[in-house]
Design a protein around this motif. Structure first.
Motif, PDB file in Angstrom:
ATOM      1  N   CYS A 151      38.488  39.809  49.708  1.00 36.68           N
ATOM      2  CA  CYS A 151      38.861  40.651  48.569  1.00 36.68           C
ATOM      3  C   CYS A 151      38.864  39.859  47.264  1.00 36.68           C
ATOM      4  N   ALA A 152      39.052  38.541  47.335  1.00 33.23           N
ATOM      5  CA  ALA A 152      39.005  37.719  46.124  1.00 33.23           C
ATOM      6  C   ALA A 152      37.624  37.748  45.484  1.00 33.23           C
ATOM      7  N   VAL A 153      36.572  37.756  46.323  1.00 33.06           N
ATOM      8  CA  VAL A 153      35.210  37.685  45.778  1.00 33.06           C
ATOM      9  C   VAL A 153      34.776  38.989  45.133  1.00 33.06           C
ATOM     10  N   HIS A 154      35.621  40.010  45.149  1.00 31.20           N
ATOM     11  CA  HIS A 154      35.324  41.213  44.374  1.00 31.20           C
ATOM     12  C   HIS A 154      35.293  40.895  42.883  1.00 31.20           C
ATOM     13  N   VAL A 214      29.862  48.392  42.843  1.00 28.13           N
ATOM     14  CA  VAL A 214      29.320  47.381  43.750  1.00 28.13           C
ATOM     15  C   VAL A 214      30.435  46.420  44.167  1.00 28.13           C
ATOM     16  N   MET A 215      30.599  46.214  45.465  1.00 30.55           N
ATOM     17  CA  MET A 215      31.661  45.366  45.975  1.00 30.55           C
ATOM     18  C   MET A 215      31.125  43.975  46.267  1.00 30.55           C
ATOM     19  N   GLY A 216      31.749  42.960  45.686  1.00 35.28           N
ATOM     20  CA  GLY A 216      31.343  41.595  45.971  1.00 35.28           C
ATOM     21  C   GLY A 216      31.625  41.216  47.415  1.00 35.28           C
ATOM     22  N   LEU A 241      34.879  42.610  34.551  1.00 34.86           N
ATOM     23  CA  LEU A 241      33.470  42.556  34.926  1.00 34.86           C
ATOM     24  C   LEU A 241      33.282  42.839  36.416  1.00 34.86           C
ATOM     25  N   GLY A 242      34.144  42.257  37.235  1.00 36.06           N
ATOM     26  CA  GLY A 242      33.989  42.414  38.677  1.00 36.06           C
ATOM     27  C   GLY A 242      34.252  43.820  39.164  1.00 36.06           C
TER      28      GLY A 242
END
Length: 359
Positions: free
Chosen positions: A181-184, A139-141, A133-134
Motif C-alpha cells: 500500500c505504500a507504493v501507491h 491507477v494503483m501502484g 500525484l500518486g
C-alpha cells in the motif's frame, strides 16, 4: 475466540494508537510554527490556510483514518470471496483524495460510507505532492510499478500504523501489506520498507511485546527484502542511542538529520523507547528535521503500547475529530473481534454495510 478482557485490551490499544498518532500529528504541526514555550501544546500555533486551531490535525491523520476505513471494508469483503486488501485500501485513499478536491461530502457517491461524509475531513491540510500525484488517478501502484519511485519522505509511513492493528495476521504479512500500500504513492525502497517496518512494530506492540522486541521483530521481517539496509541501519541507531545517556533534543535531531522516511521512523522509535510518559516522548519528538512527522509516529507507538488511558487528557480534550477517531477505532475493534455478529451468516448486516459498503 476473543474473551471479554482480550477485547477490551485490544480496543484500548486501537484507540490509543489512532488517538496517539493524531495527538502527535497536531503537536508536530504546531511545533513547526510555534514560538518557544515551557510546555508544547498540540497545534498551538496556526498556519494560514492549513492548521487553524489548537489540536488541529493534518493530512496524516486524515489519511490514517481512511486507511482504517479501507481495512474494515477489506475484512467485510472476505464474506464475498473477493478479497484483495491493497485494492480496498487504495479505494479508501482515493476517497481521501476526493476530500482534498471537493468542497464537502457528495451524497450521490454510493461508496462513500459514513467516514467520507464527515465534513471536518474536507479541510485541506497541506498534503505533500507525492500523495496528490500518486492518488490523483485510478491507477494503483505496485511493487513492480510503484508510483513516485523517488519519493522518500515519510508520507507513506505516517498512514501505516493501522496495518499493525491486524493482530490475527502474521508479522511478515502485515509488513507485506503495508509495503504494497505504500507504493501507491511512495516507490523509493527506503520509504516503502519504512512503512513495512513501522506496521510490524505496531503489530508487535498490540500483541503485547515490549517496544525493543517489536523493533527486533521488524528487523527480522525486513532482512530478506532488497534495499532494506538504510531502514535497518536507522532502526539499529535508534536502539543503540538509548544507551548513550540521558535523552535530549540533540540526539533526536541527529537521528532525524537526513529527514527521510527511515530517519523519521528512527527518531520516533527512539523517543518512544526513552519516554518517561507520552507527554515527554512526544515533546522530544518535535526536535530536528523530522519534527513534522516523528511526533505522530511516536504517538501511535506509545498509544498502541500502553493503551488510550496513557494519553494526556488535556491534549485529548482539544483534539480535532476526537469523536470520529473514537468511533472508527471502535468499529475496527468490533470488526476484528466480532465479525460474525456484524455481518455473518444469518445476521442482518444492512446498517454495517451502509457504513462500510463493499459493492
Amino acid at each position: 475466540m476473543w474473551g471479554r478482557a482480550e477485547q477490551q485490551d485490544f480496543r484500548s490499544r486501537v484507540r490509543g494508537c489512532l488517538l496517539g498518532g493524531a495527538i502527535g500529528d497536531a503537536l508536530g504541526a504546531g511545533a513547526q510554527r510555534a514560538q518557544p514555550r515551557d510546555e508544547p501544546v498540540p497545534g498551538a500555533v496556526a498556519a494560514p490556510g492549513s492548521v487553524a486551531a489548537p489540536g488541529s490535525v493534518t493530512w496524516a491523520t486524515q489519511l490514517t483514518l481512511f486507511t482504517v476505513d479501507g481495512l474494515i471494508r477489506a475484512q467485510v469483503r472476505r464474506d464475498t470471496g473477493q478479497w484483495h486488501p491493497p485494492t480496498d485500501v487504495h479505494r479508501a485513499h482515493r476517497r481521501w483524495f476526493a476530500t482534498q478536491r471537493d468542497w464537502g461530502p457528495d451524497e450521490r457517491r454510493a461508496d462513500n460510507g459514513w467516514l467520507a461524509m464527515q465534513e471536518w475531513l474536507y479541510a485541506r491540510r497541506d498534503p505533500p505532492r507525492p500523495l496528490l500525484l500518486g492518488l490523483g488517478d485510478e491507477v494503483m501502484g505496485t511493487r513492480e510499478t510503484p508510483k513516485n519511485p523517488r519519493a522518500h519522505d515519510a508520507g507513506a509511513v505516517l498512514r501505516s500504523a493501522p496495518f499493525g492493528l491486524l493482530v490475527g495476521w502474521e508479522p511478515d504479512l502485515v509488513g507485506l501489506l503495508a509495503g504494497e500500500c505504500a507504493v501507491h504513492t511512495h516507490g523509493d525502497p527506503a520509504a516503502c520498507l519504512s512503512a513495512s517496518a513501522y506496521a510490524v512494530i505496531v503489530h508487535g506492540l498490540v500483541r503485547g511485546a515490549p517496544l525493543a522486541a517489536a523493533v527486533q521483530g521488524a528487523l527480522a521481517v525486513l532482512e530478506p527484502e532488497p534495499g532494506h539496509e538504510p531502514v535497518a541501519r536507522a532502526l539499529g541507531e535508534a536502539l543503540g542511542s538509548v544507551r548513550l545517556g540521558a535523552p535530549d533534543a540533540e540526539r533526536v535531531a541527529s537521528l532525524g538529520a537526513a529527514g527521510g522516511a527511515q530517519d523519521a521512523l528512527a527518531a520516533a522509535v527512539y523517543c518512544a523507547l526513552v519516554a518517561e510518559d507520552v507527554r515527554h516522548g512526544l515533546s522530544l519528538a518535535t526536535a530536528g528535521p523530522t519534527a513534522a512527522s516523528a511526533p505522530s509516529l511516536c504517538g501511535a507507538l506509545l498509544g498502541a503500547w500502553h493503551g488510550e488511558t496513557a494519553l494526556p487528557p488535556a491534549w485529548l480534550a482539544e483534539l480535532e475529530g476526537r469523536a470520529t477517531i473514537l468511533e472508527l477505532a471502535d468499529d475496527f475493534a468490533m470488526e476484528l473481534t466480532q465479525p460474525q455478529a456484524l455481518h455473518g451468516e444469518g445476521t442482518r448486516a444492512d446498517a454495517w454495510l451502509r457504513r462500510y459498503p463493499c459493492a
